[in-house]
Write a protein that holds these residues in place. Structure first.
Motif, PDB file in Angstrom:
ATOM      1  N   ASP A  25       0.813  -1.226   0.000  1.00 50.22           N
ATOM      2  CA  ASP A  25       0.000   0.000   0.000  1.00 50.22           C
ATOM      3  C   ASP A  25       0.845   1.274   0.000  1.00 50.22           C
ATOM      4  OD1 ASP A  25      -3.036  -0.883   0.370  1.00 50.22           O
ATOM      5  OD2 ASP A  25      -1.764  -2.276   1.470  1.00 50.22           O
TER       6      ASP A  25
ATOM      7  N   ASP B  13      -1.854  -1.690  -4.429  1.00 53.03           N
ATOM      8  CA  ASP B  13      -2.058  -0.265  -4.187  1.00 53.03           C
ATOM      9  C   ASP B  13      -0.705   0.440  -4.297  1.00 53.03           C
ATOM     10  OD1 ASP B  13      -4.762  -0.673  -3.914  1.00 53.03           O
ATOM     11  OD2 ASP B  13      -4.884  -0.123  -1.787  1.00 53.03           O
TER      12      ASP B  13
ATOM     13  N   ASN C   8      -6.691  -2.437  -5.472  1.00 52.07           N
ATOM     14  CA  ASN C   8      -7.876  -1.734  -5.968  1.00 52.07           C
ATOM     15  C   ASN C   8      -7.593  -0.309  -6.433  1.00 52.07           C
ATOM     16  OD1 ASN C   8      -7.530  -2.010  -3.005  1.00 52.07           O
ATOM     17  ND2 ASN C   8      -8.960  -0.272  -2.951  1.00 52.07           N
ATOM     18  N   HIS C   9      -6.503   0.297  -5.985  1.00 60.28           N
ATOM     19  CA  HIS C   9      -6.164   1.648  -6.434  1.00 60.28           C
ATOM     20  C   HIS C   9      -5.328   1.641  -7.713  1.00 60.28           C
ATOM     21  CE1 HIS C   9      -7.607   4.316  -3.140  1.00 60.28           C
ATOM     22  NE2 HIS C   9      -7.631   3.159  -2.491  1.00 60.28           N
TER      23      HIS C   9
ATOM     24  N   HIS D  19      -3.540  -9.024  -2.490  1.00 69.43           N
ATOM     25  CA  HIS D  19      -3.701  -7.660  -1.961  1.00 69.43           C
ATOM     26  C   HIS D  19      -4.906  -7.612  -1.019  1.00 69.43           C
ATOM     27  CE1 HIS D  19      -3.709  -3.370  -1.524  1.00 69.43           C
ATOM     28  NE2 HIS D  19      -5.001  -3.376  -1.805  1.00 69.43           N
TER      29      HIS D  19
ATOM     30  N   HIS E  64      -3.849  -4.089   1.920  1.00 75.88           N
ATOM     31  CA  HIS E  64      -5.173  -3.502   1.727  1.00 75.88           C
ATOM     32  C   HIS E  64      -5.756  -2.832   2.971  1.00 75.88           C
ATOM     33  CE1 HIS E  64      -8.938  -2.889  -0.355  1.00 75.88           C
ATOM     34  NE2 HIS E  64      -9.624  -3.765   0.348  1.00 75.88           N
TER      35      HIS E  64
HETATM   36 FE   LIG Z   1      -6.352  -1.755  -1.260  1.00 77.06          FE
END
Ligand SMILES: [Fe+2]
Ligand SMILES: [Fe+2]
Length: 275
Positions: free
Chosen positions: A9, A50, A80-81, A158, A197
């Motif tokens: 992250d 991320d 997800n980013h 992740h 995450h």
């Molecule tokens: Fe994430």
């Protein structure tokens, strides 16, 4: 004992943009240099997704520059980013599966580390953050698992495939975790799951397997087990992970490198009868 480092992250933004007053790039560079200085014997670095905050090409360019002189092999994962297409534009040399996902097998002596791609995009929709492993990615996983019958396996995702107790994060975990656990239960040599995450150090046991989650190198999840807001963030010390593998154990450490003193005997105060 074999050693790898894990950085999760990173959330890189362009140089002038911060996250709750923190510079993700500066935080990441500090983690990289701390790891390099204190763990020159680490054999591998995994960036657990991320990587970028907005998935912009410029963010991946900044990452590429930051790791330019790093001495050990690096495996990238997506979160997800991230934006898979933009990542590939900046890192075209990094192999994908034949279906175009960023999934990797790392061989480390008697251990095999399998890094999965849980990014549930495209399409890249605002506010859509839960993870998914589609049929193609799960099929790839089974194919790889079938090749590795005599080694100990750790799975890296992740998105955690299990709850962590933060209601906001549990809503955006790996959405089809049952599909993953259906596979995991068939392979007794899978011993641990590592995830990111959540931006917090967490460990436990789920579906007969141990798990560890590492902090972010930037902003952290506050200890609020009531709020359903997954965007809560706090400036608690950042960390990276150190994973050790020996014949008996898989050992996960977290290094709060911003508050850690150098691990040199002469600089640490010895306390008689400490233990
Ligand atoms: Fe994430
Ligand atoms: Fe994150």
């Amino acid at each position: 004992m074999r050693k790898i480092l894990v950085i999760s992250d990173i959330h890189i933004r362009s140089i002038e943009k911060s996250i709750i007053g923190l510079s993700p790039l500066k935080q990441f560079k500090n983690a990289l240099s701390h790891g390099q200085k204190n763990h020159p014997d680490a054999e591998h670095l995994i960036l657990m997704g991320d990587i970028a905050h907005s998935g912009h090409i410029k963010e991946y360019e900044l990452i590429k520059r930051a790791i330019n002189n790093y001495q050990i092999p690096i495996t990238f994962m997506l979160g997800n980013h991230d934006n898979r297409e933009n990542f590939v534009k900046i890192f075209p040399e990094i192999p994908l599966t034949k279906e175009g996902h960023l999934q990797t097998v790392i061989n480390l002596g008697n251990d095999v580390l399998i890094c999965l791609d849980t990014l549930n995009s495209p399409p890249y929709l605002e506010g859509k953050h839960e993870g998914k492993l589609c049929t193609k990615r799960l099929e790839w996983l089974e194919q790889e698992l079938n090749k590795i019958r005599n080694k100990r396996i750790s799975i890296f995702t992740h998105h955690p495939p299990h709850n962590v107790g933060f209601p906001g994060m549990d809503k955006i975990k790996l959405s089809n975790s049952n599909d993953l656990f259906e596979i995991i239960k068939k392979y007794v040599n899978i011993k641990h799951i590592f995830s990111g995450h959540v931006h917090r150090t967490i460990s436990g046991h789920t579906n007969n397997i141990g798990f560890s989650i590492f902090k972010s190198t930037c902003h952290q999840m506050p200890m609020n087990l009531i709020s359903a807001d997954s965007s809560l963030s706090v400036k608690e010390p950042a960390a990276y992970g150190i994973i050790l593998f020996d014949d008996q154990s898989i050992i996960a450490h977290t290094e709060d490198y911003e508050i850690a003193r150098q691990a040199i005997a002469s600089s640490i105060d010895a306390m008689p009868d400490k233990l």
